[in-house]
Motif scaffolding. Structure first.
Motif, PDB file in Angstrom:
ATOM      1  N   ILE A   1      -2.282   4.318  -5.990  1.00 48.12           N
ATOM      2  CA  ILE A   1      -3.178   3.390  -5.294  1.00 48.12           C
ATOM      3  C   ILE A   1      -2.769   3.258  -3.831  1.00 48.12           C
ATOM      4  CG2 ILE A   1      -3.809   0.948  -5.104  1.00 48.12           C
ATOM      5  CD1 ILE A   1      -3.711   0.882  -8.219  1.00 48.12           C
ATOM      6  N   ALA A   2      -1.468   3.046  -3.590  1.00 48.44           N
ATOM      7  CA  ALA A   2      -0.983   2.933  -2.214  1.00 48.44           C
ATOM      8  C   ALA A   2      -1.243   4.226  -1.442  1.00 48.44           C
ATOM      9  CB  ALA A   2       0.512   2.595  -2.204  1.00 48.44           C
ATOM     10  N   GLU A   3      -1.008   5.370  -2.076  1.00 51.47           N
ATOM     11  CA  GLU A   3      -1.234   6.658  -1.430  1.00 51.47           C
ATOM     12  C   GLU A   3      -2.702   6.814  -1.030  1.00 51.47           C
ATOM     13  OE1 GLU A   3      -0.867  10.616  -0.047  1.00 51.47           O
ATOM     14  OE2 GLU A   3       0.606   9.030  -0.364  1.00 51.47           O
ATOM     15  N   GLU A   4      -3.601   6.469  -1.941  1.00 51.40           N
ATOM     16  CA  GLU A   4      -5.024   6.679  -1.675  1.00 51.40           C
ATOM     17  C   GLU A   4      -5.571   5.679  -0.663  1.00 51.40           C
ATOM     18  OE1 GLU A   4      -6.436   6.592  -5.675  1.00 51.40           O
ATOM     19  OE2 GLU A   4      -5.904   8.693  -6.048  1.00 51.40           O
ATOM     20  N   ILE A   5      -5.032   4.460  -0.650  1.00 51.14           N
ATOM     21  CA  ILE A   5      -5.399   3.514   0.406  1.00 51.14           C
ATOM     22  C   ILE A   5      -4.951   4.066   1.757  1.00 51.14           C
ATOM     23  CG2 ILE A   5      -4.904   1.237   1.370  1.00 51.14           C
ATOM     24  CD1 ILE A   5      -4.764   0.179  -1.497  1.00 51.14           C
ATOM     25  N   GLY A   6      -3.735   4.615   1.789  1.00 48.93           N
ATOM     26  CA  GLY A   6      -3.235   5.210   3.031  1.00 48.93           C
ATOM     27  C   GLY A   6      -4.090   6.372   3.501  1.00 48.93           C
TER      28      GLY A   6
ATOM     29  N   ILE B   1       4.370  -1.286   1.226  1.00 53.90           N
ATOM     30  CA  ILE B   1       5.670  -1.338   0.563  1.00 53.90           C
ATOM     31  C   ILE B   1       5.436  -1.402  -0.943  1.00 53.90           C
ATOM     32  CG2 ILE B   1       7.832  -2.608   0.294  1.00 53.90           C
ATOM     33  CD1 ILE B   1       7.419  -3.750   3.098  1.00 53.90           C
ATOM     34  N   ASN B   2       6.040  -0.471  -1.678  1.00 52.11           N
ATOM     35  CA  ASN B   2       5.858  -0.410  -3.124  1.00 52.11           C
ATOM     36  C   ASN B   2       7.097   0.217  -3.752  1.00 52.11           C
ATOM     37  OD1 ASN B   2       4.240  -0.711  -5.555  1.00 52.11           O
ATOM     38  ND2 ASN B   2       4.063   1.523  -5.564  1.00 52.11           N
ATOM     39  N   ILE B   3       7.292  -0.002  -5.028  1.00 51.20           N
ATOM     40  CA  ILE B   3       8.427   0.566  -5.728  1.00 51.20           C
ATOM     41  C   ILE B   3       8.381   2.088  -5.740  1.00 51.20           C
ATOM     42  CG2 ILE B   3       7.222   0.205  -7.922  1.00 51.20           C
ATOM     43  CD1 ILE B   3      11.023   0.355  -7.361  1.00 51.20           C
ATOM     44  N   THR B   4       7.179   2.697  -5.787  1.00 50.49           N
ATOM     45  CA  THR B   4       7.036   4.155  -5.809  1.00 50.49           C
ATOM     46  C   THR B   4       6.083   4.613  -4.710  1.00 50.49           C
ATOM     47  OG1 THR B   4       5.166   4.116  -7.339  1.00 50.49           O
ATOM     48  CG2 THR B   4       7.375   4.211  -8.312  1.00 50.49           C
ATOM     49  N   ALA B   5       6.108   5.905  -4.439  1.00 51.87           N
ATOM     50  CA  ALA B   5       5.188   6.500  -3.465  1.00 51.87           C
ATOM     51  C   ALA B   5       4.463   7.667  -4.117  1.00 51.87           C
ATOM     52  CB  ALA B   5       5.952   6.979  -2.223  1.00 51.87           C
TER      53      ALA B   5
ATOM     54  N   ILE C   1       0.821  -5.259   7.352  1.00 50.28           N
ATOM     55  CA  ILE C   1       1.750  -4.888   6.282  1.00 50.28           C
ATOM     56  C   ILE C   1       1.103  -5.220   4.944  1.00 50.28           C
ATOM     57  CG2 ILE C   1       3.993  -5.376   5.217  1.00 50.28           C
ATOM     58  CD1 ILE C   1       5.071  -5.942   8.030  1.00 50.28           C
ATOM     59  N   HIS C   2       1.125  -4.261   4.048  1.00 46.12           N
ATOM     60  CA  HIS C   2       0.497  -4.407   2.733  1.00 46.12           C
ATOM     61  C   HIS C   2       1.575  -4.260   1.662  1.00 46.12           C
ATOM     62  CE1 HIS C   2      -3.078  -3.121  -0.080  1.00 46.12           C
ATOM     63  NE2 HIS C   2      -2.231  -3.951  -0.670  1.00 46.12           N
ATOM     64  N   LEU C   3       1.853  -5.332   0.942  1.00 45.12           N
ATOM     65  CA  LEU C   3       2.828  -5.319  -0.140  1.00 45.12           C
ATOM     66  C   LEU C   3       2.145  -4.981  -1.458  1.00 45.12           C
ATOM     67  CD1 LEU C   3       4.696  -8.680   0.654  1.00 45.12           C
ATOM     68  CD2 LEU C   3       5.216  -6.402   1.541  1.00 45.12           C
ATOM     69  N   HIS C   4       2.856  -4.249  -2.308  1.00 44.77           N
ATOM     70  CA  HIS C   4       2.411  -4.009  -3.681  1.00 44.77           C
ATOM     71  C   HIS C   4       3.493  -4.602  -4.585  1.00 44.77           C
ATOM     72  CE1 HIS C   4      -1.095  -1.455  -2.769  1.00 44.77           C
ATOM     73  NE2 HIS C   4      -0.383  -1.057  -1.733  1.00 44.77           N
ATOM     74  N   ASN C   5       4.096  -3.809  -5.456  1.00 51.57           N
ATOM     75  CA  ASN C   5       5.176  -4.313  -6.305  1.00 51.57           C
ATOM     76  C   ASN C   5       6.482  -4.352  -5.518  1.00 51.57           C
ATOM     77  OD1 ASN C   5       3.667  -4.799  -8.539  1.00 51.57           O
ATOM     78  ND2 ASN C   5       4.524  -3.182  -9.805  1.00 51.57           N
ATOM     79  N   ILE C   6       6.968  -5.540  -5.228  1.00 49.07           N
ATOM     80  CA  ILE C   6       8.235  -5.637  -4.497  1.00 49.07           C
ATOM     81  C   ILE C   6       9.393  -5.865  -5.457  1.00 49.07           C
ATOM     82  CG2 ILE C   6       7.070  -6.499  -2.426  1.00 49.07           C
ATOM     83  CD1 ILE C   6       8.332  -9.266  -3.092  1.00 49.07           C
ATOM     84  N   HIS C   7       9.109  -5.921  -6.764  1.00 48.06           N
ATOM     85  CA  HIS C   7      10.198  -5.961  -7.741  1.00 48.06           C
ATOM     86  C   HIS C   7      10.475  -4.549  -8.240  1.00 48.06           C
ATOM     87  CE1 HIS C   7       7.246  -5.597 -11.050  1.00 48.06           C
ATOM     88  NE2 HIS C   7       6.517  -6.481 -10.389  1.00 48.06           N
ATOM     89  N   GLY C   8      11.650  -4.343  -8.801  1.00 41.22           N
ATOM     90  CA  GLY C   8      12.035  -3.010  -9.245  1.00 41.22           C
ATOM     91  C   GLY C   8      13.416  -2.608  -8.759  1.00 41.22           C
ATOM     92  N   TYR C   9      14.279  -3.590  -8.497  1.00 42.17           N
ATOM     93  CA  TYR C   9      15.689  -3.339  -8.159  1.00 42.17           C
ATOM     94  C   TYR C   9      15.862  -2.622  -6.819  1.00 42.17           C
ATOM     95  CZ  TYR C   9      15.676  -3.975 -13.250  1.00 42.17           C
ATOM     96  OH  TYR C   9      15.433  -4.439 -14.522  1.00 42.17           O
ATOM     97  N   TYR C  10      15.070  -2.995  -5.821  1.00 44.80           N
ATOM     98  CA  TYR C  10      15.212  -2.268  -4.549  1.00 44.80           C
ATOM     99  C   TYR C  10      15.033  -3.136  -3.309  1.00 44.80           C
ATOM    100  CZ  TYR C  10      10.117  -2.102  -3.662  1.00 44.80           C
ATOM    101  OH  TYR C  10       8.794  -2.422  -3.397  1.00 44.80           O
ATOM    102  N   LEU C  11      14.630  -4.408  -3.460  1.00 46.53           N
ATOM    103  CA  LEU C  11      14.375  -5.259  -2.305  1.00 46.53           C
ATOM    104  C   LEU C  11      14.992  -6.640  -2.489  1.00 46.53           C
ATOM    105  CD1 LEU C  11      10.660  -4.843  -1.118  1.00 46.53           C
ATOM    106  CD2 LEU C  11      12.726  -4.442   0.214  1.00 46.53           C
ATOM    107  N   ASN C  12      15.351  -7.253  -1.364  1.00 43.88           N
ATOM    108  CA  ASN C  12      15.775  -8.644  -1.342  1.00 43.88           C
ATOM    109  C   ASN C  12      14.624  -9.447  -0.738  1.00 43.88           C
ATOM    110  OD1 ASN C  12      16.972 -11.075   0.200  1.00 43.88           O
ATOM    111  ND2 ASN C  12      18.659 -10.478  -1.143  1.00 43.88           N
ATOM    112  N   TYR C  13      13.908 -10.188  -1.578  1.00 45.79           N
ATOM    113  CA  TYR C  13      12.689 -10.824  -1.075  1.00 45.79           C
ATOM    114  C   TYR C  13      12.936 -11.990  -0.105  1.00 45.79           C
ATOM    115  CZ  TYR C  13      13.085 -14.314  -4.905  1.00 45.79           C
ATOM    116  OH  TYR C  13      13.500 -15.295  -5.766  1.00 45.79           O
ATOM    117  N   PRO C  14      14.035 -12.787  -0.215  1.00 47.06           N
ATOM    118  CA  PRO C  14      14.233 -13.808   0.821  1.00 47.06           C
ATOM    119  C   PRO C  14      14.406 -13.199   2.215  1.00 47.06           C
ATOM    120  CG  PRO C  14      15.522 -14.364  -1.112  1.00 47.06           C
ATOM    121  CD  PRO C  14      15.004 -12.967  -1.323  1.00 47.06           C
TER     122      PRO C  14
ATOM    123  N   VAL D   1      -0.302 -10.106   6.562  1.00 50.92           N
ATOM    124  CA  VAL D   1       0.260  -9.501   5.358  1.00 50.92           C
ATOM    125  C   VAL D   1      -0.757  -9.585   4.232  1.00 50.92           C
ATOM    126  CG1 VAL D   1       2.111  -9.583   3.638  1.00 50.92           C
ATOM    127  CG2 VAL D   1       2.614 -10.083   6.052  1.00 50.92           C
ATOM    128  N   VAL D   2      -1.015  -8.457   3.592  1.00 51.15           N
ATOM    129  CA  VAL D   2      -1.840  -8.390   2.389  1.00 51.15           C
ATOM    130  C   VAL D   2      -0.903  -8.088   1.228  1.00 51.15           C
ATOM    131  CG1 VAL D   2      -3.660  -7.093   1.189  1.00 51.15           C
ATOM    132  CG2 VAL D   2      -3.900  -7.634   3.632  1.00 51.15           C
TER     133      VAL D   2
END
Length: 403
Positions: free
Chosen positions: A19-24, A7-11, A94-107, A120-121
């Motif tokens: 980074i997320a793409e290349e890990i995938g 999960i990341n702000i961009t793909a 599940i691998h989190l990256h940047n979860i900020h960026g106006y797109y997720l509710n973290y609670p 979770v990583v």
């Protein structure tokens, strides 16, 4: 076949998205199925892509963030749909990256993750996770994040709030929700950030530092045939940023230009069109490029790469320059100095423009430039090859699944 969800702000866009793409990609080469859920900005991906929310949700989240200082507390519907998608995919990790960026509710997300019985990583690319508001606190010199945020000095910076200071409550909420997952492994991208985590409310979690990696088959010494004969006679200085501001050292570079004679040519990459128009005539400006080959040619054509950043964690641009054989001069900011050693660059104290100028002259006029280029390339290959660094993630994944 194990399933990985990132999960990341961009793909596949920008440094964290790549980074997320290349890990995938590496995960798929090793028998995994790969999914990437993202908020906005995507390039074609070899992973299965999941779009989180839409433009209107993002804008409404931005409005609430600016008025109420509640970044990460909107986007409830978008996050509920993401959780539904996660339940359908049934990822093994599940691998989190940047979860900020106006797109997720973290609670909402962390409430789900705390009960999902899935390891979770979380790769930490900046400091937002540990503060009540800001993603960086270096310029302000603030250390309230160690004990509890309030009266935020960075309120007008990303994620900016125009009216309300909710940093005290944000800190409290993050401290609760981000410590709720029992099987959580934090991955700071540099030693400096590891130290920040150790001083924060996240210090009780498992932690493993993994440096960012780059594609050393793309970022390598190249010949730039586009360099004019006139510029070949000059010492070439390059600086690269995804967004140029004074915090990235833009005004410092303008000052540097005034202190260097005409034998030195400065090129800035990543400017907006308006910034290019307003640059001093003796500084070359290039707008942002998503062509890594073009970027590698620009790095390779330079005698030195400078990074006068006032706040950063572990800039990918440093290691891209090294891989192209270009020595790096950086301010002593965050983890930026960790990319180099005494043979591959220089570290200057933050704001020391005269020191930066002296370093540029020393590197450019060195009698051992070819040897330095060789050592830069060797260091990048040894420490920042993406295949080696991202294999650390796969090894981490496997250890968590085996446990």
């Amino acid at each position: 076949m194990p399933r990985l969800l990132q999960i990341n702000i961009t793909a596949n866009w920008g440094s964290h998205g790549r980074i997320a793409e290349e890990i995938g990609q590496l995960a798929m080469q090793n028998g995994w199925e790969s999914y990437i859920a993202y908020g906005r900005w995507a390039n074609p991906s070899k992973s299965h892509l999941i779009k989180i929310g839409n433009m209107w949700d993002e804008r409404w989240h931005g409005v609430q963030s600016r008025l109420l200082d509640n970044h990460g507390l909107a986007s409830k519907t978008a996050t509920k749909k993401l959780i539904y998608a996660i339940k359908e995919i049934k990822p093994d990790l599940i691998h989190l990256h940047n979860i900020h960026g106006y797109y997720l509710n973290y609670p909402l997300l962390f409430d789900f993750l705390s009960n999902a019985n899935v390891p979770v990583v979380w790769t930490l690319h900046d400091c937002w996770t540990m503060t009540g508001h800001c993603s960086h606190f270096m310029i302000s010199g603030c250390d309230k994040w160690k004990t509890g945020c309030y009266a935020c000095r960075e309120l007008k910076e990303y994620p900016s709030s125009w009216l309300r200071d909710n940093s005290r409550n944000n800190f409290r909420l993050k401290k609760y929700w981000f410590n709720l997952i029992t099987d959580l492994t934090l991955v700071p991208v540099c030693n400096w950030l590891s130290g920040v985590v150790s001083d924060s409310f996240l210090k009780g979690n498992k932690m493993q530092r993994i440096y960012n990696g780059i594609d050393i088959s793309v970022f390598k010494p190249k010949v730039n045939n586009a360099v004019s004969d006139n510029r070949k006679k000059k010492f070439r200085i390059i600086a690269v940023a995804s967004k140029w501001t004074d915090r990235k050292g833009l005004s410092d570079i303008v000052q540097i230009r005034k202190l260097l004679d005409e034998d030195f040519q400065i090129t800035l990459v990543g400017l907006t069109l308006n910034q290019c128009k307003n640059l001093p005539s003796d500084i070359d400006g290039i707008v942002r490029t998503n062509s890594v080959n073009e970027l590698a040619e620009l790095y390779s054509s330079a005698d030195v790469f400078i990074n006068p950043t006032y706040e950063d964690n572990f800039p990918t641009t440093n290691i891209e320059a090294l891989a192209c054989g270009t020595p790096v001069i950086t301010y002593r900011t965050g983890g930026s100095p960790e990319a180099i050693d005494e043979n591959t660059g220089m570290v200057v104290e933050v704001g020391d423009i005269n020191g930066l100028v002296a370093g540029i002259k020393k590197v450019c006029q060195s009698e051992h430039k070819e040897e330095t280029r060789r050592l830069c390339r060797e260091r990048a290959v040894k420490y920042f090859n993406k295949n080696d660094r991202y294999k650390e993630y796969l090894d981490l994944y496997q250890s968590l699944l085996n446990k």
